[in-house]
Motif scaffolding. Structure first.
Motif, mmCIF file in Angstrom:
data_model
loop_
_atom_site.group_PDB
_atom_site.id
_atom_site.type_symbol
_atom_site.label_atom_id
_atom_site.label_comp_id
_atom_site.label_asym_id
_atom_site.label_seq_id
_atom_site.Cartn_x
_atom_site.Cartn_y
_atom_site.Cartn_z
ATOM 1 N N CYS A 200 0.850 -1.187 0.000
ATOM 2 C CA CYS A 200 0.000 0.000 0.000
ATOM 3 C C CYS A 200 0.883 1.233 0.000
ATOM 4 N N VAL A 201 0.434 2.267 -0.690
ATOM 5 C CA VAL A 201 1.168 3.520 -0.762
ATOM 6 C C VAL A 201 0.272 4.638 -0.248
ATOM 7 N N PHE A 202 0.752 5.380 0.741
ATOM 8 C CA PHE A 202 0.022 6.512 1.303
ATOM 9 C C PHE A 202 0.775 7.796 0.946
ATOM 10 N N GLY A 203 0.051 8.839 0.621
ATOM 11 C CA GLY A 203 0.730 10.102 0.361
ATOM 12 C C GLY A 203 -0.180 11.165 -0.186
ATOM 13 N N TRP A 204 0.329 12.395 -0.203
ATOM 14 C CA TRP A 204 -0.367 13.529 -0.804
ATOM 15 C C TRP A 204 0.198 13.832 -2.185
ATOM 16 N N ARG A 205 1.522 13.756 -2.301
ATOM 17 C CA ARG A 205 2.193 13.976 -3.580
ATOM 18 C C ARG A 205 3.162 12.825 -3.807
ATOM 19 N N PHE A 206 2.949 12.102 -4.892
ATOM 20 C CA PHE A 206 3.762 10.922 -5.130
ATOM 21 C C PHE A 206 4.948 11.192 -6.043
ATOM 22 N N ASP A 207 5.118 12.461 -6.424
ATOM 23 C CA ASP A 207 6.311 12.808 -7.180
ATOM 24 C C ASP A 207 7.475 13.130 -6.255
ATOM 25 N N ASN A 208 7.228 13.062 -4.944
ATOM 26 C CA ASN A 208 8.273 13.364 -3.972
ATOM 27 C C ASN A 208 8.171 12.362 -2.822
ATOM 28 N N PRO A 209 9.175 11.478 -2.639
ATOM 29 C CA PRO A 209 9.101 10.470 -1.566
ATOM 30 C C PRO A 209 8.898 11.058 -0.180
ATOM 31 N N LYS A 210 9.196 12.328 0.004
ATOM 32 C CA LYS A 210 9.020 12.983 1.284
ATOM 33 C C LYS A 210 7.559 12.976 1.706
ATOM 34 N N TYR A 211 6.642 12.947 0.716
ATOM 35 C CA TYR A 211 5.219 13.023 0.997
ATOM 36 C C TYR A 211 4.508 11.685 0.805
ATOM 37 N N ALA A 212 5.249 10.579 0.744
ATOM 38 C CA ALA A 212 4.622 9.275 0.517
ATOM 39 C C ALA A 212 5.430 8.185 1.203
ATOM 40 N N LEU A 213 4.751 7.117 1.566
ATOM 41 C CA LEU A 213 5.433 5.954 2.134
ATOM 42 C C LEU A 213 4.617 4.704 1.839
ATOM 43 N N THR A 214 5.257 3.549 1.975
ATOM 44 C CA THR A 214 4.593 2.281 1.706
ATOM 45 C C THR A 214 4.490 1.457 2.975
ATOM 46 N N THR A 215 3.472 0.591 3.035
ATOM 47 C CA THR A 215 3.307 -0.345 4.138
ATOM 48 C C THR A 215 2.939 -1.708 3.575
ATOM 49 N N PRO A 216 3.168 -2.785 4.329
ATOM 50 C CA PRO A 216 2.890 -4.134 3.818
ATOM 51 C C PRO A 216 1.396 -4.398 3.673
ATOM 52 N N VAL A 217 1.038 -5.198 2.681
ATOM 53 C CA VAL A 217 -0.322 -5.718 2.528
ATOM 54 C C VAL A 217 -0.427 -7.005 3.337
ATOM 55 N N VAL A 218 -1.466 -7.131 4.158
ATOM 56 C CA VAL A 218 -1.621 -8.314 5.005
ATOM 57 C C VAL A 218 -2.667 -9.274 4.469
ATOM 58 N N SER A 219 -3.540 -8.827 3.577
ATOM 59 C CA SER A 219 -4.450 -9.742 2.884
ATOM 60 C C SER A 219 -4.850 -9.113 1.566
ATOM 61 N N ALA A 220 -5.078 -9.975 0.558
ATOM 62 C CA ALA A 220 -5.474 -9.511 -0.769
ATOM 63 C C ALA A 220 -6.436 -10.534 -1.347
ATOM 64 N N ALA A 221 -7.621 -10.082 -1.723
ATOM 65 C CA ALA A 221 -8.627 -10.981 -2.284
ATOM 66 C C ALA A 221 -9.626 -10.158 -3.085
ATOM 67 N N GLN A 222 -9.974 -10.663 -4.289
ATOM 68 C CA GLN A 222 -10.942 -9.992 -5.144
ATOM 69 C C GLN A 222 -10.476 -8.552 -5.412
ATOM 70 N N GLU A 223 -11.226 -7.563 -4.975
ATOM 71 C CA GLU A 223 -10.793 -6.163 -5.128
ATOM 72 C C GLU A 223 -10.515 -5.535 -3.772
ATOM 73 N N ILE A 224 -10.198 -6.372 -2.767
ATOM 74 C CA ILE A 224 -10.066 -5.898 -1.388
ATOM 75 C C ILE A 224 -8.652 -6.165 -0.885
#
Length: 540
Positions: A200-224
């Motif tokens: 997962c990627v959280f952020g306001w501006r993804f052209d600058n890593p300062k404003y974004a970060l990633t976290t692990p996905v713990v489950s993935a199924a269908q569109e969830i």
């Protein structure tokens, strides 16, 4: 002199202590930067996404211990985003328009000009809350905007594609995660997928890593997708929540465009207010709501969550006077399973049991046991998480026009054999993956379902109504597993009328089809309970 030296030494020690304290605080902050609180809820309000910069996104890593920072001076725009669907374009607006003027026009710009539109068309409609405007499809490659008057127009935006998009997100306070709903990865239905393939990627501006970060996905199924939530997203002081998207891991990684904006609206500490609630998804079903809600209120349903899938039939006026009915904008195409998972999370803190049924389906209790009494038999059995109720499919019953007394009175002839079940679930018992299909969910380990005796409770499914109603039903299905009914696909599906084919032509014997058993049980009960004793009229 000695006194001055002592004072300088004290100031030096104080400065060193302060620096050490600052360093220690920073270390602690970065340590918990990816931790989460128990926070839950949901609110649908897409926000503006700039053009996504894939190289910048690929540079992000879950190993980067960066706190999520709000971008300075975020731009103030009226059109947040545009999303292109198979038959229209949605322009998301912020703030919502109070009224839509007759001068409003959808504007289309080609790639060579962003100043003068090469096409102007009237909008199709707006959302119930004026959160977005529905515009006709644009010529390929066009950017889109709208004008409020001949002299006032907004800067154009390039539409995102509806089938490659992170479109909604929920912060789940129970396990410190964010649930993200996203199209584009085509995960197998009803199957868990490999979580190591996604982030997962959280952020306001993804052209600058300062404003974004990633976290692990713990489950993935269908569109969830369920992933860990950064602490900075949950801070009460955060009045500008970020966007969230899904990113594939490894070489050549891909990040989905997004309008998903994780918010929370629930209160996990409050006591559940309702014993029985219903979730449903509708598209242009406003004329049937009054009967459906009045009936289920009479048998013991206390709250309704109605997900509106691009209706343009005045549904907001129908539900505006109804208490305990909430209308939720859900414009996403073929996302019924995702919408039901979204609703299950939304209803969990206020509802003991939640039924997932359509507006043409009515819970019927032929044994005269009440719904609250029936549910009370299982509320003290926490190992029972789902009640599965069989369905009787009713046909046109000889009618050629919509019955004026409603579906429960008008349709009395059905198919003999019951079809697949619909479910009433305990939201606490659902599997964290939120996998669901055909209106029932996967349950947590150790939780069981119960098959209801058809003599105690059954769903009367008014599936094959008069042709005027039926021909609209499959025009654009909200479910993911059924194609548009006129397409040569899934012709053998049980969601199609047997033997009908794919042509929008009424068969000569349509009104007498699907009539194997004359069943007047629910009709008789409705007339006894609802009909006016003097006039015989029904309240709907």
């Amino acid at each position: 002199m000695i006194k001055e030296r002592i004072m300088k030494k004290r100031r030096s020690l104080h400065s060193s202590s302060s620096s050490f304290f600052v360093i220690l605080c920073c270390a602690l902050f970065f340590t918990v930067g990816f931790s989460t609180f128990r926070l839950f809820g949901v609110s649908f309000r897409p926000v503006l996404v700039s053009t996504w910069q894939t190289p910048a996104m690929n540079a992000l890593s879950s190993e980067q211990p960066l706190p999520l920072q709000s971008p300075p001076n975020p731009p103030s725009l009226k059109i947040q985003e545009a999303v292109s669907f198979p038959d229209l374009i949605l322009l998301f607006i912020k703030p919502p328009l109070e009224t839509l003027s007759s001068d409003l026009q959808c504007l289309y710009y080609n790639s060579n000009s962003s100043h003068n539109p090469n096409l102007k068309l009237p909008p199709i409609s707006s959302s119930t809350l004026n959160l977005f405007i529905r515009c006709p499809l644009a010529p390929f490659g066009s950017s889109v905007s709208f004008s409020l008057s001949p002299s006032v127009s907004l800067p154009p935006v390039v539409p995102l594609s509806w089938d490659r998009l992170a479109y909604s997100a929920v912060i789940d306070h129970r396990d410190n995660t964010t649930v993200v709903f996203a199209k584009g990865f085509n995960l197998r239905s009803a199957r868990l997928s490999d979580t190591n393939r996604y982030e997962c990627v959280f952020g306001w501006r993804f052209d600058n890593p300062k404003y974004a970060l990633t976290t692990p996905v713990v489950s993935a199924a269908q569109e969830i997708f369920r992933c860990k939530t950064p602490l900075s997203v949950l801070r009460p002081s955060n009045v500008n929540p970020p966007l969230v998207s899904i990113k594939t891991r490894g070489r050549g990684s891909i990040t989905l465009p997004t309008v998903a904006h994780p918010l929370t609206i629930s209160n996990p500490k409050r006591k559940k207010k309702h014993n029985m609630c219903i979730c449903t998804m509708v598209r242009n079903q406003a004329r049937f709501l009054q009967e459906w809600i009045a009936y289920h209120a009479r048998i013991g349903v206390e709250r309704w969550f109605i997900y509106d899938n691009n209706s343009d039939d005045g549904i907001e006026q129908v539900v505006s006077s109804m208490s305990s009915v909430s209308l939720h904008e859900w414009p996403w195409v073929k996302t019924q399973e995702a919408g039901f998972a979204h609703c299950a999370l939304r209803a969990r803190d206020s509802c003991e049991w939640v039924g997932f049924i359509d507006v043409d389906e009515f819970l019927y209790l032929p044994s005269n046991v009440t719904l609250p009494d029936l549910l009370a038999n299982y509320s003290n059995k926490p190992w029972i998480g789902e009640i599965r109720t069989p369905c009787h499919s009713f046909g046109p019953s000889g009618l050629k026009k919509i019955p004026s007394d409603g579906v429960t009175v008008g349709y009395t002839c059905r198919v003999a054999a019951p079809e697949r079940h619909k479910s009433i679930v305990r939201p606490e018992a659902l599997n964290p993956s939120l996998i669901n299909i055909v209106h029932h969910f996967h349950l947590r380990e150790g939780i069981r379902y119960l098959n209801m005796d058809i003599r105690v409770m059954v769903v009367n499914h008014y599936k094959y109504q008069v042709w005027e109603v039926f021909k609209e039903k499959f025009y654009r299905r909200v479910a993911t597993y059924v194609a548009d009914w006129q397409d040569e696909e899934n012709v053998g599906s049980k969601d199609r009328a047997p033997g009908l084919g794919t042509k929008a032509v009424e068969p000569p014997n349509w009104s007498t089809r699907f009539c194997e058993v004359n069943d007047t049980g629910l009709r008789d009960w409705v007339l006894q309970v609802f009909a006016d004793r003097n006039t015989g009229l029904l309240p709907w």
